[in-house]
Design a protein around this motif. Structure first.
Motif, PDB file in Angstrom:
ATOM      1  N   ILE A  33       0.800  -1.223   0.000  1.00 24.52           N
ATOM      2  CA  ILE A  33       0.000   0.000   0.000  1.00 24.52           C
ATOM      3  C   ILE A  33       0.836   1.278   0.000  1.00 24.52           C
ATOM      4  N   ARG A  34       1.964   1.257   0.716  1.00 24.12           N
ATOM      5  CA  ARG A  34       2.728   2.500   0.833  1.00 24.12           C
ATOM      6  C   ARG A  34       4.224   2.235   0.830  1.00 24.12           C
ATOM      7  N   GLU A  35       4.948   3.333   0.634  1.00 20.05           N
ATOM      8  CA  GLU A  35       6.390   3.439   0.868  1.00 20.05           C
ATOM      9  C   GLU A  35       7.275   2.231   0.582  1.00 20.05           C
TER      10      GLU A  35
ATOM     11  N   VAL B 228     -11.244   9.570   5.445  1.00 19.87           N
ATOM     12  CA  VAL B 228     -11.651  10.679   4.571  1.00 19.87           C
ATOM     13  C   VAL B 228     -10.496  11.099   3.666  1.00 19.87           C
ATOM     14  N   GLN B 229      -9.280  10.865   4.097  1.00 19.21           N
ATOM     15  CA  GLN B 229      -8.032  11.099   3.335  1.00 19.21           C
ATOM     16  C   GLN B 229      -7.626  12.562   3.222  1.00 19.21           C
ATOM     17  N   SER B 230      -8.582  13.460   3.000  1.00 18.75           N
ATOM     18  CA  SER B 230      -8.236  14.884   2.862  1.00 18.75           C
ATOM     19  C   SER B 230      -9.458  15.722   3.223  1.00 18.75           C
TER      20      SER B 230
ATOM     21  N   SER C 285      -9.938   7.816  11.435  1.00 15.34           N
ATOM     22  CA  SER C 285      -9.836   8.073  10.000  1.00 15.34           C
ATOM     23  C   SER C 285      -8.405   7.853   9.514  1.00 15.34           C
ATOM     24  N   ASP C 286      -8.251   7.783   8.191  1.00 18.93           N
ATOM     25  CA  ASP C 286      -6.933   7.791   7.554  1.00 18.93           C
ATOM     26  C   ASP C 286      -6.789   9.109   6.798  1.00 18.93           C
ATOM     27  N   PHE C 287      -5.561   9.623   6.790  1.00 13.58           N
ATOM     28  CA  PHE C 287      -5.268  10.842   6.029  1.00 13.58           C
ATOM     29  C   PHE C 287      -4.001  10.662   5.217  1.00 13.58           C
TER      30      PHE C 287
HETATM   31  N1  5AD Z   1       0.198   6.736  -0.305  1.00 17.65           N
HETATM   32  C1  5AD Z   1      -0.037   7.004   1.005  1.00 17.65           C
HETATM   33  N2  5AD Z   1      -1.030   6.443   1.710  1.00 17.65           N
HETATM   34  C2  5AD Z   1      -1.815   5.567   1.069  1.00 17.65           C
HETATM   35  N3  5AD Z   1      -2.868   4.853   1.491  1.00 17.65           N
HETATM   36  C3  5AD Z   1      -3.315   4.104   0.468  1.00 17.65           C
HETATM   37  N4  5AD Z   1      -2.562   4.316  -0.622  1.00 17.65           N
HETATM   38  C4  5AD Z   1      -1.631   5.230  -0.280  1.00 17.65           C
HETATM   39  C5  5AD Z   1      -0.577   5.863  -0.977  1.00 17.65           C
HETATM   40  N5  5AD Z   1      -0.331   5.606  -2.265  1.00 17.65           N
HETATM   41  C6  5AD Z   1      -3.427   4.963   2.838  1.00 17.65           C
HETATM   42  C7  5AD Z   1      -4.860   5.492   2.793  1.00 17.65           C
HETATM   43  C8  5AD Z   1      -5.671   4.270   3.127  1.00 17.65           C
HETATM   44  C9  5AD Z   1      -4.726   3.524   4.032  1.00 17.65           C
HETATM   45  C10 5AD Z   1      -5.030   2.076   4.210  1.00 17.65           C
HETATM   46  O1  5AD Z   1      -3.465   3.687   3.433  1.00 17.65           O
HETATM   47  O2  5AD Z   1      -4.997   6.470   3.801  1.00 17.65           O
HETATM   48  O3  5AD Z   1      -6.905   4.574   3.736  1.00 17.65           O
END
Ligand code: 5AD
Ligand code: SF4
Length: 467
Positions: A52-54, A275-277, A313-315
């Motif tokens: 998903i990330r990094e 909500v992310q943003s 939430s996630d941001f």
């Molecule tokens: N970059 C950063 N965060 C991300 N997420 C998902 N894809 C990315 C990305 N490319 C985060 C979102 C999601 C959580 C599981 O991971 O906030 O809700």
């Protein structure tokens, strides 16, 4: 078959991966594999990866480098270790993994974990195997159930995946590519799994799905069931005390589900709703399909239905094109909602996703600074929320013995750990606790109505030592 072989599974990322890892372990147990926490002891090592990330991919390769060295040392001692890569990096990279790291003999995607036995057998007969085709069969039906003693050892809180995949295509996210289209399990199968877990002592179930509130599975009456219907039916299992679900999308928070928070007592008043943003412009660029005002309206309606509910939430900060003003909108939204908990991430370009090729990528130092400011705010809110739980009576589901003699630990409806001095016989039950102090993230308290002699023994220095 006797358990002579050992498997070590290392899982990264979300709860769905934890669930998949457990089901792979349960299925391999049928073939005589016992789980071990020590990779050196293992005949089979599975990395269950997250994309998903990094730098997810690079992390997997460096972990594989370490495992290769271990495998070579074992080989020198005459032992064979098999290395497998599962999860979303496996799905995304496929045979590239075996090309880059020859020590790996098996690559399998999240949709193929039910074939683990057959795939391992093929590897054991000398083949290198890659299986990342999206399977058409129902994988959950083919995975083995855990043995009763394994369920008991995992504790009274369990996960059940009810839905997988995502059709939302947020422009930053790899999930629609790695986990495929949205698909829901049938209510009958979910109920069977839940009833079996409960009969083995489980008292809390968290329903999992990448988009869990988009659940629409075949119901017991042959009709399409929504998540709220499924929850209502699960709530009828007498010994199941608590139900949770994650992760939800704001667009799928329908009226019925909001009403379920009002009507179903076993449904815990804690909702993870990313909500992310807070900026409408960025929400549009993210393809979130909702505005800031729509999100806030949902929060308000859920609060009306269940006034004691808490939100998390996630941001993402530093999404391409995010300006200082957009970021201020995010901070303002956080201040408006007052979250109990938040997960904050720097935007990380994922290969193949639309946002990764957007111009105006935000410089790393700007992302870092915004992340720091957002974290400061959400940590303050979390602390304020935890403090607001002090001096209250909360229902606590007790999970396990505490660190101290005579102590047990449970969780509040909001997932805060609550250690109290109480008999072990309360593990697996819900009891009311009057909280008196916050220690880091734990709420310290006493059972309501506990006999005076037990409260007398419950000296503060003893209890406080927990956190
Ligand atoms: N970059 C950063 N965060 C991300 N997420 C998902 N894809 C990315 C990305 N490319 C985060 C979102 C999601 C959580 C599981 O991971 O906030 O809700
Ligand atoms: Fe990813 Fe968006 Fe689907 Fe969540 S809703 S899994 S963030 S694409």
């Amino acid at each position: 078959m006797s358990e002579t072989r050992k498997v070590h599974i290392k899982s990264f990322g979300c709860q769905m991966n934890v669930y998949d890892a457990r089901r792979m372990a349960d299925t391999l147990a049928r073939d005589g594999y016992a789980e071990t926490a020590d990779p050196e002891q293992a005949d089979l090592i599975i990395l269950n990866t997250c994309h998903i990330r990094e730098k997810a991919v690079e992390k997997v390769y460096s972990e594989l480098g370490r495992l290769r060295e271990m495998k070579e040392e074992s080989a020198a001692l005459g032992r064979t270790q098999t290395i497998a890569v599962a999860g979303c990096v496996a799905q995304a990279e496929g045979k590239e993994i075996i090309r880059r790291e020859k020590a790996v003999r098996l690559v399998l995607g999240p949709q193929n974990i039910h074939r683990i036995s057959e795939l391992v057998a093929r590897v054991n007969s000398g083949e290198a195997v890659v299986d990342t085709e999206f399977a058409v069969e129902d994988k959950f039906e083919q995975l083995a159930a855990p043995k009763p003693e394994v369920t008991r050892a995992r504790g009274i809180s369990a996960f059940v995946t009810v839905q997988e995949g995502c059709d939302k295509f947020c422009t930053f996210c790899v999930v629609p590519y790695t986990r495929g289209n949205e698909a829901s399990r049938s209510a009958e199968r979910i109920l069977r799994e839940a009833e079996s877990l409960v009969s083995q002592g489980v008292r809390e179930i968290t329903l999992l799905g990448q988009n869990v509130n988009a659940y629409h599975g075949c119901g017991l009456d042959g009709r399409d069931w929504s998540l709220s219907k499924l929850i209502a039916r699960l709530a009828e299992i007498p010994e199941l005390l608590r139900i949770r679900y994650m992760t939800s999308h704001p667009r799928d928070m329908d009226d019925e589900l909001i009403e379920a928070h009002r009507d179903i007592e076993k449904l815990m008043p804690f909702l993870h709703l990313p909500v992310q943003s807070g900026s409408d412009r960025i929400l549009g660029e993210m393809n979130r399909k909702h505005t800031r005002a729509e999100y806030l309206a949902i929060i308000e309606r859920v609060r009306e239905a269940r006034p004691d509910i808490a939100f998390s939430s996630d941001f993402i900060v530093g999404f391409p094109g995010e300006t200082d003003g957009d970021f201020e909108d995010t901070l303002a939204l956080v201040r408006d909602v007052r979250f109990a908990q938040c997960f904050t991430f720097k935007y990380s370009p994922r290969p193949g996703t639309p946002a990764s090729s957007m111009s105006e990528q935000v410089p790393e130092e700007v992302k870092t600074e915004r992340l720091y400011r957002l974290q400061e705010l959400v940590e303050r809110q979390q602390h304020e929320f935890n403090l607001s739980c002090v001096g209250r009576e909360l229902d606590v589901l007790f999970e396990k013995p505490g660190r101290h003699e005579g102590q047990i630990v449970g969780r509040s409806p909001y997932l805060q750990p609550v250690p109290v001095m109480a008999p072990q016989s309360l593990i697996g039950t819900v009891a009311r606790v009057r909280t008196s102090e916050l220690r880091t993230y734990s709420l310290i308290g006493d059972l309501v109505g506990a006999p005076a002699d037990r409260l007398a023994q419950n000296s503060h220095s003893e209890v406080n030592a927990f956190a």
